[in-house]
Design an enzyme around this catalytic site. Structure first.
Site, short mmCIF file in Angstrom:
data_model
loop_
_atom_site.label_atom_id
_atom_site.label_comp_id
_atom_site.label_asym_id
_atom_site.label_seq_id
_atom_site.Cartn_x
_atom_site.Cartn_y
_atom_site.Cartn_z
CG MET A 64 -8.49 6.84 2.50
SD MET A 64 -7.54 6.81 4.04
CE MET A 64 -6.69 5.25 3.85
CG MET A 96 -11.47 -3.18 5.01
SD MET A 96 -9.95 -2.82 4.15
CE MET A 96 -9.13 -1.78 5.35
CG HIS A 108 -9.19 -0.09 -0.58
ND1 HIS A 108 -8.62 -0.25 0.67
CD2 HIS A 108 -10.53 -0.18 -0.38
CE1 HIS A 108 -9.56 -0.44 1.57
NE2 HIS A 108 -10.73 -0.39 0.96
CB SER A 124 3.34 0.20 8.44
OG SER A 124 2.33 -0.71 8.79
N GLY A 167 -8.89 3.66 7.04
CA GLY A 167 -8.62 5.09 7.26
C GLY A 167 -7.15 5.39 7.47
CG PHE A 168 -5.66 6.64 9.97
CD1 PHE A 168 -7.00 6.63 10.36
CD2 PHE A 168 -5.04 7.86 9.65
CE1 PHE A 168 -7.72 7.83 10.44
CE2 PHE A 168 -5.76 9.05 9.74
CZ PHE A 168 -7.09 9.04 10.14
CG ASP A 190 -5.12 2.28 0.85
OD1 ASP A 190 -4.04 1.94 1.38
OD2 ASP A 190 -6.06 1.49 0.64
N GLY A 229 -0.60 1.43 9.57
CA GLY A 229 0.09 1.25 10.84
C GLY A 229 -0.77 0.77 12.00
CG MET A 249 -11.32 2.83 2.10
SD MET A 249 -9.73 2.82 2.94
CE MET A 249 -8.65 3.09 1.54
CG ASP A 263 -6.17 -3.12 3.02
OD1 ASP A 263 -6.79 -2.35 2.27
OD2 ASP A 263 -5.15 -2.80 3.63
N GLY A 264 -4.64 -4.63 6.08
CA GLY A 264 -4.58 -3.94 7.37
C GLY A 264 -3.80 -4.72 8.41
N GLY A 265 -2.65 -4.17 8.81
CA GLY A 265 -1.86 -4.80 9.88
C GLY A 265 -1.15 -6.06 9.45
CB SER A 300 -0.90 0.02 1.24
OG SER A 300 -1.42 1.32 1.40
CG HIS A 360 -3.77 -1.62 -1.57
ND1 HIS A 360 -4.85 -2.40 -1.98
CD2 HIS A 360 -4.23 -0.86 -0.55
CE1 HIS A 360 -5.90 -2.12 -1.21
NE2 HIS A 360 -5.56 -1.20 -0.35
C1 DX5 Z 1 -6.29 1.39 5.54
C2 DX5 Z 1 -5.86 1.04 4.12
C3 DX5 Z 1 -4.79 -0.02 4.13
C4 DX5 Z 1 -3.54 0.47 4.83
C5 DX5 Z 1 -2.67 -0.72 5.17
O1 DX5 Z 1 -7.48 2.12 5.48
O2 DX5 Z 1 -6.95 0.54 3.38
O3 DX5 Z 1 -4.48 -0.40 2.80
O4 DX5 Z 1 -2.83 1.35 4.00
O5 DX5 Z 1 -1.61 -0.24 5.94
P1 DX5 Z 1 -0.88 -1.20 7.00
O6 DX5 Z 1 -0.39 -2.38 6.20
O7 DX5 Z 1 0.22 -0.34 7.55
O8 DX5 Z 1 -1.92 -1.60 8.01
ZN ZN Z 2 -6.49 -0.40 1.39
#
Ligand code: DX5
Ligand code: ZN
Length: 220
Positions: A35, A138, A64, A199, A143-144, A33, A146, A66, A176-178, A6, A31
Site C-alpha cells: 500500500m 475485494m 497485491h 485476521s 486499505g486495512f 499487501d 480486520g 494497492m 480478499d477481505g473479511g 495475508s 498474500h
Molecule cells: C486489505 C487487504 C487484505 C487484508 C485482508 O486492503 O488487501 O488482503 O489484509 O485482511 P482480513 O482478512 O483481516 O480482512
Molecule cells: Zn490484499
C-alpha cells in the site's frame, strides 16, 4: 481451495515463528499487501521485506499492489521475488496500459492479476478475461485488515465465474477481505478458487484457520 494468508495481519513482534507456523500450516500462497498511502490511506511494506520472506518461506508470493502507480511498483516487485502480481483496474484507467502491464509481468514468468474494489462493476473486467491469470474480487474496501466481509461479494463472484466460463478463460477467482470459516464457505459456493485471509488466520490458531479454509470446495 487455495489459501493465501495475508501477512498484513502478521504479528511482526514475532515474525520468525509466525512465518515458520505459516510455512507448516498447509497454506499454498502468502498474500503480500503493498500500500502506498495514496491509492489507499495506509502504508505497508517494500521489496526488501518480500526478499526476506523469499529466503525463509517457500510459499507462492501473491503480491497485491494497492498503489497509484502500478506500472512503477510492479517493476519493483518483478525483481523482488513475486510469483503473482495483482494490480487495481481503478489505478490504470486505460485498456491498452492494463493489457501492456499484464504482458510485462507475464514476460518475466510471473502470473498477472487484476483486482476491482467493491464499488467497481465486475463487468469492467469483461475485456480482460483472457489477459490475466487471476482476478481479485475485494470483499472489503482495500486499505486495512480486520474489516467486515461485504456480502454482495457473493453475487459478484458468481457473475465473474459466469463471465469466465462463457469466455473459456482458465483464470482463477481470488477473494480478499473479511474471510473466515463462514464467509469463506459463501465464497467457495459462489465459485472462488483462492481465499485471502489476514485476521482470521493470524489472530487465531494459524494452522487450524488455514486447514478450515483449505477444506472448502470451490464450486464449478
Ligand atoms: C486489505 C487487504 C487484505 C487484508 C485482508 O486492503 O488487501 O488482503 O489484509 O485482511 P482480513 O482478512 O483481516 O480482512
Ligand atoms: Zn490484499
Amino acid at each position: 481451495m487455495i489459501v493465501s494468508p495475508s501477512v498484513l495481519s502478521l504479528n511482526y513482534a514475532d515474525t520468525k515463528s509466525q512465518i515458520e507456523e505459516l510455512n507448516a500450516s498447509g497454506a499454498q500462497w502468502m498474500h503480500f499487501d503493498v500500500m502506498d498511502g495514496h491509492f489507499v490511506k495506509n502504508l505497508t511494506f517494500g521489496p526488501d521485506i518480500l526478499k526476506a520472506f523469499e529466503r525463509i518461506s517457500p510459499l507462492t508470493k501473491d503480491v497485491h499492489i494497492m498503489v497509484d502507480d502500478p506500472q512503477m511498483i510492479a517493476g519493483i516487485f518483478i525483481d523482488a521475488g513475486a510469483d503473482i502480481i495483482t494490480f487495481h483496474e481503478e489505478a490504470l484507467p486505460d485498456e491498452k496500459k492494463i493489457k501492456d502491464l499484464s504482458a510485462k509481468i507475464r514476460s518475466h514468468g510471473i502470473k498477472a492479476g487484476l483486482s476491482v474494489k467493491p464499488g467497481t462493476p465486475v463487468t469492467e473486467l469483461g475485456r480482460y478475461l483472457n489477459d490475466f491469470d487471476l482476478f481479485l474480487i475485494m470483499s472489503v474496501e482495500p486499505g486495512f485488515g480486520g474489516q467486515k466481509f461485504m456480502t454482495e461479494a457473493g453475487t459478484r463472484i458468481q457473475q465473474l465465474k459466469k463471465m469466465l466460463q462463457e469466455d473459456h478463460s482458465s483464470a482463477l477467482i481470488e477473494v480478499d477481505g473479511g474471510i473466515n470459516a463462514e464467509t469463506g464457505k459463501l465464497c467457495a459456493q459462489a465459485g472462488a478458487d483462492v481465499l485471502v485471509a489476514g485476521s482470521y488466520v493470524f489472530k487465531n490458531d494459524i494452522r487450524k484457520a488455514v486447514q478450515t479454509l483449505c477444506q472448502l470446495q470451490s464450486s464449478h
